[in-house]
Design an enzyme around this catalytic site. Structure first.
Site, mmCIF file in Angstrom:
data_model
loop_
_atom_site.group_PDB
_atom_site.id
_atom_site.type_symbol
_atom_site.label_atom_id
_atom_site.label_comp_id
_atom_site.label_asym_id
_atom_site.label_seq_id
_atom_site.Cartn_x
_atom_site.Cartn_y
_atom_site.Cartn_z
ATOM 1 N N HIS A 47 6.462 -1.782 2.973
ATOM 2 C CA HIS A 47 6.602 -3.195 4.017
ATOM 3 C C HIS A 47 6.177 -3.539 2.421
ATOM 4 O O HIS A 47 5.471 -3.045 1.996
ATOM 5 C CB HIS A 47 6.225 -3.359 5.194
ATOM 6 N N HIS A 56 3.643 -6.913 2.467
ATOM 7 C CA HIS A 56 2.885 -7.986 2.822
ATOM 8 C C HIS A 56 2.574 -8.875 1.774
ATOM 9 O O HIS A 56 2.197 -9.023 0.582
ATOM 10 C CB HIS A 56 1.065 -7.320 3.212
ATOM 11 N N ASN A 111 0.751 -1.537 0.105
ATOM 12 C CA ASN A 111 0.163 -0.223 -0.022
ATOM 13 C C ASN A 111 0.814 1.336 0.082
ATOM 14 O O ASN A 111 2.221 1.138 0.855
ATOM 15 C CB ASN A 111 -0.515 -0.040 0.937
ATOM 16 N N GLY A 156 -4.344 2.713 2.167
ATOM 17 C CA GLY A 156 -4.673 2.294 3.130
ATOM 18 C C GLY A 156 -3.178 2.178 4.013
ATOM 19 O O GLY A 156 -2.714 0.958 4.903
ATOM 20 N N GLN A 157 -2.217 3.245 3.614
ATOM 21 C CA GLN A 157 -1.130 2.715 4.496
ATOM 22 C C GLN A 157 -0.593 3.317 5.787
ATOM 23 O O GLN A 157 -1.268 4.818 5.958
ATOM 24 C CB GLN A 157 0.860 3.722 3.794
#
Ligand code: AMP
Ligand code: ZN
Length: 113
Positions: free
Chosen positions: A99, A101, A86, A92-93
């Protein structure tokens, strides 16, 4: 240091680590969205995907090779998995240390929410 993922890298806060080397760290997400939900991060602090530059090409390749290894070791390579990053608020970070997911162990919906 305020970055929660840098604090995990520095072992100032605990995490369930699944892989670590000099460049990357992988650990279980604290709020899993699938039976397997691993976060793979560079040890270098990079806030978002937009902050990557030419010097980060090698680390990006290394992250994807690491994901490949984790998928085989944890046993979800055969059925498949999803990798999501994100970037910034609208996606939605919530943690501003880039990173990846890695989600697996169930059928994923498409399009994502
Ligand atoms: P994002 O919303 O894409 O920025 O993802 C951040 C992820 O970090 C969320 O899935 C959180 O559940 C996860 N997270 C936040 N704090 C921790 C922590 N201390 N250990 C493991 N995962 C965390
Ligand atoms: Zn950080």
């Amino acid at each position: 240091m305020s970055c929660v993922f840098c604090r995990i890298i520095n072992k100032e806060i605990p995490a369930k680590i699944v892989y670590e080397d000099e460049k990357v760290l992988a650990f279980h997400d604290i709020n899993p969205q699938a039976p397997f939900h691993i976060l793979v991060i560079p040890k270098k602090h990079i806030s978002t995907l937009l902050d990557l530059d030419e010097s980060d090409k090698e680390i990006l390749g290394h992250i994807y090779i690491t994901i490949n290894k984790i998928a085989k070791e944890l046993g979800f390579a055969e059925k498949g998995f999803r990798v999501v990053t994100n970037c910034k608020e609208e996606a939605g970070q919530t943690v501003f240390h880039v990173h990846f997911h890695v989600l697996a162990g169930r059928v994923m919906d498409w399009p994502p929410g």
